[in-house]
Design a protein around this motif. Sequence first.
Motif, PDB file in Angstrom:
ATOM      1  N   ALA A  29      34.404  45.768  39.109  1.00  0.00           N
ATOM      2  CA  ALA A  29      35.757  45.408  38.532  1.00  0.00           C
ATOM      3  C   ALA A  29      35.618  46.783  37.531  1.00  0.00           C
ATOM      4  O   ALA A  29      36.336  47.678  37.693  1.00  0.00           O
ATOM      5  CB  ALA A  29      36.330  44.600  38.291  1.00  0.00           C
ATOM      6  N   ALA A  30      34.878  46.363  36.544  1.00  0.00           N
ATOM      7  CA  ALA A  30      34.947  47.401  35.240  1.00  0.00           C
ATOM      8  C   ALA A  30      34.808  48.900  35.841  1.00  0.00           C
ATOM      9  O   ALA A  30      35.627  50.212  35.236  1.00  0.00           O
ATOM     10  CB  ALA A  30      34.080  47.045  34.282  1.00  0.00           C
ATOM     11  N   ALA A  31      33.832  49.555  36.800  1.00  0.00           N
ATOM     12  CA  ALA A  31      33.193  50.302  37.108  1.00  0.00           C
ATOM     13  C   ALA A  31      33.847  51.285  37.673  1.00  0.00           C
ATOM     14  O   ALA A  31      34.003  52.287  38.428  1.00  0.00           O
ATOM     15  CB  ALA A  31      31.501  50.367  38.096  1.00  0.00           C
ATOM     16  N   ALA A  37      36.690  46.149  31.241  1.00  0.00           N
ATOM     17  CA  ALA A  37      35.753  45.829  30.822  1.00  0.00           C
ATOM     18  C   ALA A  37      36.475  44.250  30.341  1.00  0.00           C
ATOM     19  O   ALA A  37      36.012  42.858  30.209  1.00  0.00           O
ATOM     20  CB  ALA A  37      34.436  45.672  30.284  1.00  0.00           C
ATOM     21  N   GLU A  38      36.302  44.622  29.214  1.00  0.00           N
ATOM     22  CA  GLU A  38      36.852  43.792  27.811  1.00  0.00           C
ATOM     23  C   GLU A  38      38.167  42.941  28.476  1.00  0.00           C
ATOM     24  O   GLU A  38      38.337  42.376  27.327  1.00  0.00           O
ATOM     25  CB  GLU A  38      36.824  44.339  26.505  1.00  0.00           C
ATOM     26  CG  GLU A  38      37.810  45.875  26.404  1.00  0.00           C
ATOM     27  CD  GLU A  38      37.968  47.351  26.911  1.00  0.00           C
ATOM     28  OE1 GLU A  38      38.617  47.834  26.060  1.00  0.00           O
ATOM     29  OE2 GLU A  38      36.567  47.292  27.404  1.00  0.00           O
ATOM     30  N   ASP A  39      38.785  43.506  28.987  1.00  0.00           N
ATOM     31  CA  ASP A  39      39.642  43.231  29.404  1.00  0.00           C
ATOM     32  C   ASP A  39      40.066  41.474  30.745  1.00  0.00           C
ATOM     33  O   ASP A  39      41.035  41.058  30.649  1.00  0.00           O
ATOM     34  CB  ASP A  39      41.204  43.272  29.727  1.00  0.00           C
ATOM     35  CG  ASP A  39      41.630  44.379  28.433  1.00  0.00           C
ATOM     36  OD1 ASP A  39      40.902  43.956  27.414  1.00  0.00           O
ATOM     37  OD2 ASP A  39      42.342  45.481  28.633  1.00  0.00           O
ATOM     38  N   LEU A  40      38.933  41.066  30.990  1.00  0.00           N
ATOM     39  CA  LEU A  40      38.573  40.787  32.270  1.00  0.00           C
ATOM     40  C   LEU A  40      37.922  39.338  31.973  1.00  0.00           C
ATOM     41  O   LEU A  40      37.615  39.325  31.094  1.00  0.00           O
ATOM     42  CB  LEU A  40      37.933  41.252  32.921  1.00  0.00           C
ATOM     43  CG  LEU A  40      37.559  42.446  34.113  1.00  0.00           C
ATOM     44  CD1 LEU A  40      36.429  43.095  34.554  1.00  0.00           C
ATOM     45  CD2 LEU A  40      38.502  42.042  34.825  1.00  0.00           C
ATOM     46  N   LYS A  41      38.756  38.019  32.461  1.00  0.00           N
ATOM     47  CA  LYS A  41      38.788  36.716  32.555  1.00  0.00           C
ATOM     48  C   LYS A  41      38.030  36.471  33.532  1.00  0.00           C
ATOM     49  O   LYS A  41      38.829  36.866  35.228  1.00  0.00           O
ATOM     50  CB  LYS A  41      39.667  36.016  32.383  1.00  0.00           C
ATOM     51  CG  LYS A  41      40.405  36.341  30.500  1.00  0.00           C
ATOM     52  CD  LYS A  41      41.525  36.992  30.800  1.00  0.00           C
ATOM     53  CE  LYS A  41      41.655  37.230  29.271  1.00  0.00           C
ATOM     54  NZ  LYS A  41      41.906  39.195  29.070  1.00  0.00           N
ATOM     55  N   ILE A  42      37.645  35.757  34.004  1.00  0.00           N
ATOM     56  CA  ILE A  42      36.723  35.081  35.606  1.00  0.00           C
ATOM     57  C   ILE A  42      36.121  33.980  35.228  1.00  0.00           C
ATOM     58  O   ILE A  42      35.152  33.311  34.236  1.00  0.00           O
ATOM     59  CB  ILE A  42      35.328  36.485  34.787  1.00  0.00           C
ATOM     60  CG1 ILE A  42      35.461  37.589  35.547  1.00  0.00           C
ATOM     61  CG2 ILE A  42      34.087  36.067  36.666  1.00  0.00           C
ATOM     62  CD1 ILE A  42      34.472  38.282  36.278  1.00  0.00           C
ATOM     63  N   ARG A  43      36.299  33.265  36.130  1.00  0.00           N
ATOM     64  CA  ARG A  43      36.319  32.265  36.153  1.00  0.00           C
ATOM     65  C   ARG A  43      36.185  31.313  37.867  1.00  0.00           C
ATOM     66  O   ARG A  43      36.292  32.100  38.486  1.00  0.00           O
ATOM     67  CB  ARG A  43      37.047  30.871  36.274  1.00  0.00           C
ATOM     68  CG  ARG A  43      38.515  30.885  36.367  1.00  0.00           C
ATOM     69  CD  ARG A  43      39.480  30.290  35.363  1.00  0.00           C
ATOM     70  NE  ARG A  43      41.129  30.576  35.833  1.00  0.00           N
ATOM     71  CZ  ARG A  43      41.134  32.012  35.272  1.00  0.00           C
ATOM     72  NH1 ARG A  43      40.888  32.294  34.542  1.00  0.00           N
ATOM     73  NH2 ARG A  43      43.010  32.329  36.068  1.00  0.00           N
TER      74      ARG A  43
END
Length: 114
Positions: A29-31, A37-43
């Motif tokens: 996603a960041a790429a 990248a610093e905003d992503l939350k993943i679960r």
Amino acid sequence: MPHIVIEHSTDGHASFDATTLMQALHEAAAATGVVQAEDLKIRAMSYATYLVAGKRDGFCHVTLSLLEGRTPAQKVALSEALRAAMVRLLPQTKSLSVDIRDMDAVAYKKRLLG
């Protein structure tokens, strides 16, 4: 702010490592440059009880929710990047899918402790 939620079957994969998949999705996603990248939350959430087209075939579904305002091309780039990461890590999984969802910027509220 973007949230990536992974829903997956507990079986039906040659192997499944949620931590590895989360990291791969984060990087994919960041790429794209569409999200930071610093905003992503993943679960991740696993399901022991499920059917795919009436059968117990393995699945992995990723939902990316982000504030509205991205172009259709940006959403396609995210979707394709996430799917490619899933295909690479889960080559034997019967059903792999991605959904990009817009969140209403006015209605979305959050609280962070400093």
